[in-house]
Design a protein around this motif. Structure first.
Motif, PDB file in Angstrom:
ATOM      1  N   ALA A  41       0.833  -1.204   0.000  1.00 40.54           N
ATOM      2  CA  ALA A  41       0.000   0.000   0.000  1.00 40.54           C
ATOM      3  C   ALA A  41       0.868   1.254   0.000  1.00 40.54           C
ATOM      4  N   MET A  42       1.964   1.211   0.727  1.00 43.56           N
ATOM      5  CA  MET A  42       2.869   2.364   0.763  1.00 43.56           C
ATOM      6  C   MET A  42       3.516   2.578  -0.600  1.00 43.56           C
ATOM      7  N   LYS A  43       3.884   1.490  -1.269  1.00 41.28           N
ATOM      8  CA  LYS A  43       4.472   1.600  -2.606  1.00 41.28           C
ATOM      9  C   LYS A  43       3.472   2.220  -3.577  1.00 41.28           C
ATOM     10  N   SER A  44       2.227   1.827  -3.454  1.00 44.39           N
ATOM     11  CA  SER A  44       1.178   2.330  -4.354  1.00 44.39           C
ATOM     12  C   SER A  44       0.907   3.812  -4.140  1.00 44.39           C
ATOM     13  N   ASN A  45       1.117   4.289  -2.938  1.00 45.74           N
ATOM     14  CA  ASN A  45       0.833   5.691  -2.608  1.00 45.74           C
ATOM     15  C   ASN A  45       1.970   6.631  -2.976  1.00 45.74           C
TER      16      ASN A  45
END
Length: 84
Positions: A79-83
Motif C-alpha cells: 500500500a505504501m508503494k502504491s501511494n
C-alpha cells in the motif's frame, strides 16, 4: 531515539506524580484487556504484576503468533508503494 526517551521519562514522571491516567473509553476495551492494563498500570509496586505474572495473564494467552502479522506487514508495504 532521544525524543522517545524524553517522552517516556515524562510519562513516567506524570504517572508517578499524578497517578495512573484514566482511560478515555474503557467500555470499548474487553474486560480481559482492562484487567491486563490495570495490572500493568497499578501504582502500588506490591500490587502491580511482575513481568512473569503479566506474561501469564489471560490477555496475552489470547495473542496470535507473530507470524500472523506477516501478511498484514506485506500488505502495508504494498500500500505504501502504491501511494508513492
Amino acid at each position: 531515539m532521544l525524543m522517545i526517551n524524553c517522552c517516556c521519562v515524562q510519562a513516567l514522571y506524570l504517572i508517578a506524580t499524578n497517578g495512573t491516567p484514566e482511560l478515555q473509553s474503557p467500555e470499548k476495551l474487553s474486560p480481559v484487556f482492562r484487567s491486563f492494563l490495570s495490572r500493568c498500570l497499578e501504582m502500588d509496586v506490591e500490587k502491580r504484576g511482575s513481568g512473569r505474572e503479566l506474561l501469564q495473564h489471560p490477555f496475552l494467552k489470547l495473542a496470535k503468533p507473530l507470524s500472523s502479522l506477516t501478511p498484514l506487514i506485506l500488505a502495508a508495504k504494498e500500500a505504501m508503494k502504491s501511494n508513492r
